[in-house]
Design an enzyme around this catalytic site. Sequence first.
Site, mmCIF file in Angstrom:
data_model
loop_
_atom_site.group_PDB
_atom_site.id
_atom_site.type_symbol
_atom_site.label_atom_id
_atom_site.label_comp_id
_atom_site.label_asym_id
_atom_site.label_seq_id
_atom_site.Cartn_x
_atom_site.Cartn_y
_atom_site.Cartn_z
ATOM 1 N N THR A 1 0.852 -1.188 0.000
ATOM 2 C CA THR A 1 0.000 0.000 0.000
ATOM 3 C C THR A 1 0.887 1.236 0.000
ATOM 4 O OG1 THR A 1 -0.117 0.350 2.402
ATOM 5 C CG2 THR A 1 -1.577 -1.323 1.468
ATOM 6 N N CYS A 2 0.275 2.404 0.082
ATOM 7 C CA CYS A 2 1.067 3.633 0.102
ATOM 8 C C CYS A 2 1.888 3.744 1.384
ATOM 9 C CB CYS A 2 0.178 4.858 -0.062
ATOM 10 S SG CYS A 2 -1.086 5.032 1.222
ATOM 11 N N ARG B 1 2.956 0.899 3.332
ATOM 12 C CA ARG B 1 3.722 -0.285 3.710
ATOM 13 C C ARG B 1 3.879 -1.277 2.564
ATOM 14 N NH1 ARG B 1 2.107 -1.777 8.359
ATOM 15 N NH2 ARG B 1 0.699 -0.015 8.676
ATOM 16 N N ILE C 1 -8.739 7.981 -4.452
ATOM 17 C CA ILE C 1 -9.168 9.233 -5.080
ATOM 18 C C ILE C 1 -10.639 9.499 -4.796
ATOM 19 C CG2 ILE C 1 -9.771 10.201 -7.338
ATOM 20 C CD1 ILE C 1 -6.974 10.862 -6.615
ATOM 21 N N SER D 1 -1.762 1.870 11.503
ATOM 22 C CA SER D 1 -1.969 2.763 10.370
ATOM 23 C C SER D 1 -1.574 4.191 10.702
ATOM 24 C CB SER D 1 -3.437 2.740 9.931
ATOM 25 O OG SER D 1 -3.813 1.457 9.480
ATOM 26 N N GLY E 1 -6.505 9.997 -11.413
ATOM 27 C CA GLY E 1 -6.742 8.629 -10.992
ATOM 28 C C GLY E 1 -8.217 8.451 -10.702
ATOM 29 N N ALA E 2 -8.666 7.198 -10.654
ATOM 30 C CA ALA E 2 -10.090 6.946 -10.405
ATOM 31 C C ALA E 2 -10.291 5.765 -9.468
ATOM 32 C CB ALA E 2 -10.808 6.691 -11.740
#
Length: 417
Positions: A49-50, A52, A190, A105, A185-186
């Site tokens: 993920t962004c 980790r 986002i 997180s 981005g979609a």
Amino acid sequence: MQLFACGVNHHTAPVAIRERVAFPPDILERALVDVTGNRVAREAAILSTCNRTEIYCNTEQPEAVAEWLADFHSLPAKEVKPYLYLLPSDQAANHAFRVASGLDSMVLGETQILGQMKQAAERAKDAGTLGLLLNRLFQRTFSVAKEVRTATQIGANTVSMAAAAVTLAERIFPSIEDQSILFIGAGEMIELVATHFVARKPRRVMVINRTIERARELAHKLGGEAAALTALPELLPEFDIVVTSTASPLPILGLGMAERAVKLRRHRPMFMVDLAVPRDIETEVGELNDVFLYTVDDLGEVVRAGHDSRHAAISQAEAIIAANVSEFMHWIDSRRAVPVLRSLRDHAERMRRHEMDKAVKALARGDDPQAVIEALSRGLTNKLLHDPSHVLNHASGEEREALAQHLARLYNLRDDL
């Protein structure tokens, strides 16, 4: 079975490192097959993920997994090793439970990570790298996360990354209503951020994406416009706020493009949020006088301000996790006895078949059935008890006493020796 977790996260590594060891969706299956195919691990699942990149694995050589991570991304091991954590056994289980529950997180108590872990498990299952150990780990992980969120207030008053982005934007601009916003981005992230910004009723909203159909779909939900990613250089100067989160392995908004946009805007400020890892916006863009660039790590400073009110919930969640780690480790320990139990059953089955063959032959000869059954039962009993009796008779001293106690426990004998 040897459970390990290996990786980096926002606690141990800056985004500049995390983006270099990330696994975009298009290479994830190849990576899973590679790490197990090279016998580095028996089982493997990758969470990327962004915040980790983590490899959960069943392996007897965890250092080799760490080396594989660097090699796969063509990085010198010495550049990655200082940021890596390698968690064995109960620590790995504890970490997985904490991650899924939102305790590890950047946004304490956030729920998106649970869905990402479920996707990681599903991708590993599809790749054929999810075996007995990891399947059990993830099923218990999802159960723990549900219990934590049900029994505690860990998710209450959560300051999300999306809300943090809006908060930062409002420090730059007096009112979001007067600004035009471009979403690049979609995907899910986002859409989350866009929902928060659109609630402020901005002057203009546009979604651009590599696939124009997905851009149009999200733009329709937001009540905005849509365009293809190829139009970015032309459209960029028209927007005050830019939020980007794509799966591109390389930056899509470079210094030159940003410089031209600032010039065309006559140096009116631009607020940019880069939620992607690897990053979508070149680092040098943030050095421009009229650009305010924030990454996921920058947003973390804002969301951490909302953690204090949930400290009591953290203690409750940790207690739930500790109890579940203990149960999970007991299951792993019990699995270590499986080979012995299997051998014991196979040994007993061979004895049974041997005595059964003798009984069948005796019956075929016309022997008395009662006598045959008696001989069968006596022969089977003698064979089953021969080995433990032999070992006990030939032991001495403390060893004999210990063996006697174990036999009494195994066969549920009364303590009247």
